[in-house]
Design a protein around this motif. Structure first.
Motif, short mmCIF file in Angstrom:
data_model
loop_
_atom_site.label_atom_id
_atom_site.label_comp_id
_atom_site.label_asym_id
_atom_site.label_seq_id
_atom_site.Cartn_x
_atom_site.Cartn_y
_atom_site.Cartn_z
N THR A 91 12.60 31.39 79.28
CA THR A 91 13.98 31.33 78.59
C THR A 91 13.80 32.42 77.33
O THR A 91 15.12 33.19 77.14
N LEU A 92 12.77 32.19 76.64
CA LEU A 92 12.93 33.18 75.42
C LEU A 92 12.24 34.55 75.43
O LEU A 92 11.07 34.42 76.40
N VAL A 93 12.60 35.37 74.70
CA VAL A 93 12.11 36.81 75.03
C VAL A 93 10.71 36.72 73.99
O VAL A 93 10.90 36.32 72.98
N MET A 94 9.85 37.25 74.29
CA MET A 94 8.62 37.45 73.39
C MET A 94 8.57 38.59 72.66
O MET A 94 8.80 39.79 73.00
N PRO A 95 8.65 38.36 71.16
CA PRO A 95 8.75 39.56 70.32
C PRO A 95 7.36 40.05 69.96
O PRO A 95 6.26 39.46 70.07
N LYS A 96 7.42 41.27 69.31
CA LYS A 96 5.98 41.82 68.74
C LYS A 96 6.28 42.31 67.35
O LYS A 96 7.47 42.85 66.97
N GLY A 97 5.51 41.96 66.38
CA GLY A 97 5.56 42.38 64.98
C GLY A 97 5.03 43.82 64.78
O GLY A 97 3.92 44.16 65.50
N ILE A 98 5.47 44.42 64.14
CA ILE A 98 4.91 46.00 63.83
C ILE A 98 4.87 46.23 62.31
O ILE A 98 5.77 45.61 61.39
N VAL A 99 3.76 46.72 61.84
CA VAL A 99 3.71 46.96 60.26
C VAL A 99 3.64 48.58 60.30
O VAL A 99 3.36 49.30 61.09
N ASN A 100 3.79 49.02 58.90
CA ASN A 100 3.58 50.36 58.73
C ASN A 100 2.32 51.00 58.99
O ASN A 100 1.45 50.04 58.90
N GLU A 101 2.08 52.35 59.27
CA GLU A 101 1.04 52.68 59.63
C GLU A 101 0.17 53.05 58.19
O GLU A 101 -1.01 52.91 58.32
N ASN A 102 0.66 53.35 57.12
CA ASN A 102 0.03 53.39 55.72
C ASN A 102 -0.27 52.20 55.30
O ASN A 102 0.64 51.12 55.27
N GLU A 103 -1.70 51.89 55.30
CA GLU A 103 -2.26 50.55 54.73
C GLU A 103 -1.41 50.15 53.29
O GLU A 103 -1.13 48.85 53.26
N ASN A 104 -1.41 50.98 52.55
CA ASN A 104 -0.77 50.79 51.10
C ASN A 104 0.50 50.13 51.24
O ASN A 104 1.19 49.16 50.61
#
Ligand code: ATP
Ligand code: MG
Length: 348
Positions: free
Chosen positions: A178-191
């Motif tokens: 029923t529900l769509v599986m999302p993915k989280g993304i973070v910035n490439e720069n660690e800071n």
């Protein structure tokens, strides 16, 4: 090709700061403008109340501020849907259904929930509100209501996205796909993933009082940089300095572009050269802070000017939110129908 769907946003618990810009906003605008995504920007006022139940005025008034911040950095209502969470009752409804799929033990172990409760120790004492404790469940409702595939966040929120993934997995295995599986993304720069505070705290946060806001005046920015935490062991100019856990360098690594070096500090070509000199010794904090001030003034001036212009017509900004909320509600209602059918909650 089917477009990816983005759900992202902030709590209206204060104006937005350069941590938001680094961690989420800059990328959000880029993704919006690429044309490859359908973007939903949530102003999470109901979530803001979970740790501000006694201060509804603050949450109410900051809805406009957060909307202005988003528009000032380049969110375009013709391309993105910006909306107010509390005005979509389906989000509250989904939260209640999903809460059956998460255990108290699992939420207690969630690293984000744990560290935020620790940060709010003074405020909460031993009595953590249930609503705050389960905000990851409400975030799962926000994300899945729009069938979001991508959720750009700061690093502190990654465990909350994992919680959503678990809820989606559980829901689909119990009630059918029923529900769509999302993915989280973070910035490439660690800071940029977790921009530290001006006080040296590992995270700049609205509720932590260690921020440089996107709308700060030129004088405020200069004053905040002057008193900013830096390397406490770097006492004399000739001493070797540390760039790790040093917010001045964290900000420079995120915001200083080659053109800033060319304009304000031409002895160095880039961040690598500047930080190497600091580490070696012989580079004073006053000089580095002056450069940081030049960089942030350049970066924030156009944002502040756009923000001031928007703030002159709050009615127009609220109209953007009203139209966005109507559009967003249609989508959330369609998902809620699907969810209720899957859960056998249709009777008439
Ligand atoms: P509060 O202190 O009230 O929780 P906040 O500053 O943490 O406020 P939120 O509205 O909770 O802001 O967070 C919105 C988004 O901004 C989230 O994706 C979060 O990860 C990101 N974010 C917040 N602070 C930072 C930071 N210092 N560096 C990078 N990303 C951040
Ligand atoms: Mg937060």
């Amino acid at each position: 090709m089917k477009k990816e769907i983005i759900l992202t946003g902030e709590r209206p618990t204060g104006s937005l700061h350069i941590g938001h810009y680094a961690g989420a906003l800059a990328r959000r605008v880029e993704m919006q403008n690429s044309g490859n995504y359908e973007t939903f920007v949530i102003i999470a006022d109901a979530q803001g109340l979970t740790d501000n139940a006694d201060n509804p005025e603050k949450v109410h008034d900051n809805v406009l501020q957060v909307a202005c911040d988003n528009l000032a950095v380049g969110i375009d209502p013709a391309k993105s849907t910006m909306f107010i969470q509390s005005q979509i009752p389906e989000l509250t409804e989904l939260t209640f259904y999903y809460s059956n799929l998460v255990t108290v033990a699992r939420l207690s172990r969630n690293p984000t929930v744990k560290s935020e409760i620790a940060d709010k120790k003074e405020k909460f004492g031993a009595s953590v509100p249930v609503g705050f404790f389960m905000y990851p469940v409400s975030q799962a409702a926000d994300i899945t209501a729009f069938d979001a595939t991508v959720v750009p966040v700061g690093e502190d929120q990654m465990p909350v996205i994992e919680q959503t993934q678990e809820i989606v997995h559980k829901f689909n295995s119990v009630y059918g796909e029923t529900l769509v599986m999302p993915k989280g993304i973070v910035n490439e720069n660690e800071n940029a993933r977790r921009l530290p505070g001006t006080d040296g705290n590992s995270k700049m946060g609205k509720s932590l009082g260690n921020v440089i806001n996107l709308g700060d005046s030129a004088d405020d920015i200069a004053a905040k940089i002057k008193t900013m935490f830096t390397d406490p062991l770097h006492l004399r100019v000739e001493d070797p300095g540390h760039t790790a856990n040093n917010p001045v360098f964290a900000y420079l690594s995120v915001f200083a572009q080659p053109e800033h070096f060319a304009a304000f500090l031409p002895e160095y070509k880039n961040y690598a050269e500047l930080s190497a000199h600091y580490e070696r010794g012989g580079l004073g904090d006053v000089k580095v802070k002056k450069f940081l001030n030049d960089v942030l003034q350049e970066t924030l001036r156009p944002i502040r000017e756009r923000r001031e212009q928007l703030a002159r017509d709050p009615g127009a900004v609220m109209e953007i939110l009203r139209v966005g909320t109507i559009r967003a509600r249609e989508r959330a209602a369609a998902t809620t129908d699907r969810v209720k059918k899957a859960m056998r909650l249709i009777y008439f």
